[in-house]
Design a protein around this motif. Sequence first.
Motif, PDB file in Angstrom:
ATOM      1  N   TRP A 263       3.772  -4.030  12.973  1.00 43.69           N
ATOM      2  CA  TRP A 263       4.258  -4.331  11.629  1.00 43.69           C
ATOM      3  C   TRP A 263       5.246  -5.498  11.666  1.00 43.69           C
TER       4      TRP A 263
ATOM      5  N   GLU B 226       5.129  -4.776   6.977  1.00 44.80           N
ATOM      6  CA  GLU B 226       3.708  -4.830   6.648  1.00 44.80           C
ATOM      7  C   GLU B 226       2.884  -4.938   7.935  1.00 44.80           C
ATOM      8  N   ARG B 227       1.814  -4.112   7.990  1.00 52.40           N
ATOM      9  CA  ARG B 227       0.967  -4.160   9.173  1.00 52.40           C
ATOM     10  C   ARG B 227       0.288  -5.519   9.264  1.00 52.40           C
ATOM     11  N   SER B 228       0.250  -6.070  10.482  1.00 50.23           N
ATOM     12  CA  SER B 228      -0.267  -7.428  10.639  1.00 50.23           C
ATOM     13  C   SER B 228      -1.049  -7.549  11.939  1.00 50.23           C
ATOM     14  N   LYS B 229      -2.186  -8.236  11.882  1.00 47.00           N
ATOM     15  CA  LYS B 229      -2.953  -8.542  13.086  1.00 47.00           C
ATOM     16  C   LYS B 229      -2.514  -9.859  13.705  1.00 47.00           C
ATOM     17  N   ARG B 230      -2.043 -10.753  12.850  1.00 45.79           N
ATOM     18  CA  ARG B 230      -1.570 -12.061  13.335  1.00 45.79           C
ATOM     19  C   ARG B 230      -0.559 -12.606  12.338  1.00 45.79           C
ATOM     20  N   ALA B 231       0.561 -13.096  12.828  1.00 47.37           N
ATOM     21  CA  ALA B 231       1.589 -13.605  11.932  1.00 47.37           C
ATOM     22  C   ALA B 231       2.361 -14.734  12.590  1.00 47.37           C
TER      23      ALA B 231
ATOM     24  N   ASP C 289      -1.507  -8.965  17.259  1.00 48.47           N
ATOM     25  CA  ASP C 289      -1.596  -7.534  17.567  1.00 48.47           C
ATOM     26  C   ASP C 289      -2.846  -7.256  18.407  1.00 48.47           C
TER      27      ASP C 289
END
Length: 533
Positions: free
Chosen positions: A71, A75-80, A64
């Motif tokens: 998301w 779920e909100r995510s900065k890195r996935a 992100d």
Amino acid sequence: MNGRLTFFRGEPSPSAEPIFAYPLRPSRTRVGRTDDNDVVLPDDAVSRSHCIFDVGAATLVMTDRSSNGTWVNGERSKRAVLVDGDVVRIGPFSARVELRPSEPVPPTEEAQPEARHEEIVDAVDGLVVAEASLVVVEGPGLGTRFRLRGARIGVGGPGSRVVLPDPSLVKDHLRIRLVNGRTMLEPGHGAVFVSGLRARELQPVFSGEDVQAGDTLFRIDWETRTDAPRAERFGEMVGESAMMRAAFGLLRRMAAHHAPVLLIGESGTGKELAARGLHDASPRASTRFVAVNCGAITASLFESELFGHEKGAFTGANERRDGAFQRADGGTLFLDEIGELPEEAQAKLLRALETGEVRRVGGAEPSFPDVRIVAATNRHLQEDVRDGRFRGDLFFRLAVLPVRLPALRERPEDIPAMATAIAHKIHAQMRITPEAMTALQGYAWPGNARELRNVLTRSFVLTGPLVEPSHLIFTPLDGQTQTESGLRAIDEAERTVVTDAMRRTSDNRTAAARLLGIPRSSLLYKLKRLGIE
């Protein structure tokens, strides 16, 4: 790994109609509101540069970059790290991840056989090609010239690939091998002498050297000629302008060779499409195409990304890992944004190209992967060489075969074909009115083909499949890098490197060619073109 992102307005459901799909390939995909992204999503809730999808050999990672948030599965995510079926929400849009790790990407070009009968010695002032000929200088058939084509050519009496008019010769009396602009002689079924000495094993034959077989004395000559190949398309790229047909012709001819190619062009001109086309049209097409975005690698991880690492080599190295060179063994390694490499990384890449040796971080044993290098840049690399920001010797190694992809504003006649092809990929029912096509041709396109795709995507998302002039929304782009109007600017960087090689070898041209990693014929042509005595 490959697959696609299928975009929806709102959450995907069995009854929801997707807006469009974007293919995922081993590279970086940028998503945002403005047209300098790979995927444009037209909504104020989407940031200018919202998120990035990085496709690796076995993973897909979302990062992100927005203030609005991204998301993953609610779920909100900065890195996935994403898997098949994950849903990524970007503003009011959702992207469903569809991965096909074992499914091959369909080729964009028909593979060609290796063109060992010729060597491309220069591509700045047109395509300069050296071809080998067998010339009879004494004996039967005096003065006869035979063009040599193929990797391994039988020469001799009846039944040979090249039949000499000498009754003392048997079938395949000898064989000629052409390898990277060099001639190798292989003894066959008869006696053959090179410069008076009998050849008993595979050995090089130099231009002008006498070869005796039976009553025939011949020489192998490499002659250069300038060619101007043309093609109507290349890979997924289309265009009708003279400059694009010339670029397509160059790329198609270069695909049959193994020398490095440097793709030069502004952002969005299709350099990755050209690189993939080079791979698909090459003898390496059945092997792997590995893409590395050099601008996305930190200096500390460069070695690991390109050369791999051993377990325990550094913090976080929990297992042995192949780098891009090992993964591309036998295939093509695409180094995008090569001009962004830090100085230390440039030195390490140069060493790998010079020696062919790759060593994992923390490893003792070298490996020698066979890769064809295709690099790309939107920078003035020749200026970076002059100013000391980019190594001249590395530039020389990468720019063996340079190809410039012109900006879209230089070739408005290509826009109808390109826009039609892009629209068809967005949606099968998408149509562009003649008035809208005129408006597209009248725009300057600072973002080039990428911006064209995004303008059409925005029109489809907001207004549907019929594109009218009022549906076209152009957003200003900042920071576009202008490239040279031609390839002549490469000369100064080449002159610096070639002059240094001649100085270091005391003007020994054979040794200088070996030092530069090019055939002697290529060096002789460059010395003449650059005016180096």
